[in-house]
Motif scaffolding. Structure first.
Motif, PDB file in Angstrom:
ATOM      1  N   CYS A 154      28.105  72.587  33.705  1.00 32.68           N
ATOM      2  CA  CYS A 154      27.210  72.602  32.541  1.00 32.68           C
ATOM      3  C   CYS A 154      27.504  71.437  31.604  1.00 32.68           C
ATOM      4  N   ARG A 155      28.777  71.165  31.378  1.00 33.91           N
ATOM      5  CA  ARG A 155      29.130  70.056  30.487  1.00 33.91           C
ATOM      6  C   ARG A 155      28.688  68.713  31.077  1.00 33.91           C
ATOM      7  N   SER A 156      28.882  68.547  32.365  1.00 36.16           N
ATOM      8  CA  SER A 156      28.558  67.268  32.992  1.00 36.16           C
ATOM      9  C   SER A 156      27.059  67.059  33.132  1.00 36.16           C
ATOM     10  N   TRP A 157      26.326  68.127  33.390  1.00 33.98           N
ATOM     11  CA  TRP A 157      24.885  68.011  33.671  1.00 33.98           C
ATOM     12  C   TRP A 157      24.025  68.491  32.507  1.00 33.98           C
ATOM     13  N   VAL A 198      13.557  65.635  34.839  1.00 36.23           N
ATOM     14  CA  VAL A 198      14.265  66.354  35.892  1.00 36.23           C
ATOM     15  C   VAL A 198      14.936  67.576  35.271  1.00 36.23           C
ATOM     16  N   SER A 199      14.642  68.745  35.803  1.00 38.03           N
ATOM     17  CA  SER A 199      15.231  69.989  35.305  1.00 38.03           C
ATOM     18  C   SER A 199      16.086  70.621  36.391  1.00 38.03           C
ATOM     19  N   VAL A 200      17.310  71.037  36.021  1.00 38.75           N
ATOM     20  CA  VAL A 200      18.291  71.554  36.974  1.00 38.75           C
ATOM     21  C   VAL A 200      18.729  72.955  36.573  1.00 38.75           C
ATOM     22  N   VAL A 201      18.910  73.813  37.558  1.00 40.50           N
ATOM     23  CA  VAL A 201      19.652  75.061  37.350  1.00 40.50           C
ATOM     24  C   VAL A 201      20.812  75.070  38.335  1.00 40.50           C
ATOM     25  N   GLU A 258      25.206  81.203  27.824  1.00 42.45           N
ATOM     26  CA  GLU A 258      24.282  81.761  26.832  1.00 42.45           C
ATOM     27  C   GLU A 258      23.059  80.882  26.623  1.00 42.45           C
ATOM     28  N   ALA A 259      23.088  79.655  27.123  1.00 39.58           N
ATOM     29  CA  ALA A 259      21.955  78.737  26.946  1.00 39.58           C
ATOM     30  C   ALA A 259      20.817  79.018  27.925  1.00 39.58           C
ATOM     31  N   PHE A 260      21.046  79.890  28.882  1.00 40.91           N
ATOM     32  CA  PHE A 260      20.020  80.234  29.877  1.00 40.91           C
ATOM     33  C   PHE A 260      19.364  81.559  29.513  1.00 40.91           C
ATOM     34  N   PRO A 261      18.066  81.673  29.736  1.00 42.38           N
ATOM     35  CA  PRO A 261      17.181  80.649  30.265  1.00 42.38           C
ATOM     36  C   PRO A 261      16.863  79.577  29.217  1.00 42.38           C
ATOM     37  N   TRP A 315      20.293  67.528  31.860  1.00 37.19           N
ATOM     38  CA  TRP A 315      19.268  68.019  32.791  1.00 37.19           C
ATOM     39  C   TRP A 315      19.077  69.537  32.696  1.00 37.19           C
ATOM     40  N   MET A 316      19.842  70.193  31.817  1.00 35.67           N
ATOM     41  CA  MET A 316      19.766  71.650  31.687  1.00 35.67           C
ATOM     42  C   MET A 316      19.631  72.057  30.216  1.00 35.67           C
ATOM     43  N   THR A 317      19.043  71.205  29.415  1.00 39.61           N
ATOM     44  CA  THR A 317      18.897  71.472  27.986  1.00 39.61           C
ATOM     45  C   THR A 317      17.443  71.729  27.639  1.00 39.61           C
TER      46      THR A 317
END
Length: 316
Positions: free
Chosen positions: A124-127, A105-108, A143-146, A130-132
């Motif tokens: 971002c910290r909680s999810w 599962v990938s989340v933005v 800064e982790a995006f994209p 799913w966003m790594t």
């Protein structure tokens, strides 16, 4: 969904489900301190509108149908919550845990996930799981995006447009620093011969939403994908099952929206839907099929509403 993150698909079909704008409810307890901000506007909107039309039972029906379809991966393009209260963000994490392994599962984030200053970082910290991106162990922040995840012959690229805005505004922002990083990701994945899917919350096309909800940086985003390529863009935010395109190098790039996943039938917006995309082929000969599944009545399970071929020939 069974974990498929490390499966090599041997060139076979990849099935990607897409949902957005969940707006989980009900709201947790709200204090006067919570409402001493833009949240007071959102709270009134929830009480007058979303509370009646965004329903957990509808979301549960959509998720059950997605699981029955057994996709290889699920893309969630933002707005899991409403006011980005701490309790909502935690509820969003628990809900994500019900969807399946974070590898699948990938989340933005969406604008409601960054509703007030500081909320984006909390989401971002909680999810994070799913966003790594693949092989990344640093904390998720702007800064982790994209971020990049590769599943079989598909590159899943998560872009953020979420940022706290003034009351009555729901704009997104795609700025130059992220654009530069996206160029590098698109070039690297093109060299690997991957089918590149960009996940973004705000629609990166003109006319998809009203001015107070539009994306700042549409021209910048389109220039990046025109010059560096992509095969598909998935977005949310509009609560509409739309289909646009961006002129790419030699072919049009489909830009696909989706109805809100928690929208009950009977409102002014389309009832809850999800997209099921079947990706097959290889570089220079990709085939893409879109099936929209959704509700047509309050007690009716999702059905096929529309089936479209979105390959290069179909979009030309």
């Amino acid at each position: 969904m069974e974990s498929s993150a490390r499966v090599a698909y041997e060139g076979g079909m990849f099935r990607l489900a897409h949902i957005s704008d969940i707006h989980l409810g009900p709201l947790p307890g709200v204090t006067y301190r919570d409402l001493a901000s833009k949240r007071v506007v959102g709270y009134v909107n929830w009480q007058r509108n979303r509370r009646r039309h965004m329903r957990d039972a509808v979301i549960d029906t959509i998720v059950a149908d997605i699981k029955a379809s057994a996709p290889d991966h699920l893309a969630v393009t933002g707005d899991l919550v409403n006011l980005a209260l701490d309790g909502e963000i935690e509820m969003g994490k628990h809900w994500l845990e019900t969807l399946g392994s974070p590898d699948d599962v990938s989340v933005v984030p969406g604008n409601h996930d960054a509703y007030v200053p500081g909320a984006f970082d909390k989401s971002c910290r909680s999810w994070t799981a799913w966003m790594t991106g693949d092989g990344v162990s640093t904390p998720v922040d702007r800064e982790a995006f994209p971020y990049l995840r590769v599943r079989g012959n598909v590159a899943l690229i998560g872009v953020t447009t979420a940022r706290a805005t003034a009351p009555f505004m729901a704009n997104g922002f795609f700025l130059e620093d992220q654009a530069e990083r996206l160029r590098d990701v698109l070039d690297a994945t093109a060299k690997r011969g991957l089918f590149r899917v960009i996940m973004i919350h705000h629609p990166p096309v003109r006319g998809a939403v009203s001015q107070p909800k539009r994306l700042f940086g549409i021209a910048r985003f389109q220039k990046v994908v025109q010059r560096h390529g992509a095969e598909l863009v998935l977005h949310g935010h509009s609560h509409e099952p739309t289909l646009f395109s961006i002129n790419g190098r030699g072919a049009k790039i489909p830009v696909v929206g989706v109805a809100a996943a928690g929208q009950a039938p009977g409102g002014r917006r389309p009832a809850a839907q999800y997209n099921l995309l079947e990706i097959d082929g290889e570089i220079g000969n990709w085939r893409l099929r879109l099936t929209r599944r959704g509700l047509t009545g309050p007690a009716i399970p999702p059905v096929d509403l529309e089936v479209l071929e979105l390959g290069a020939d179909a979009m030309a």
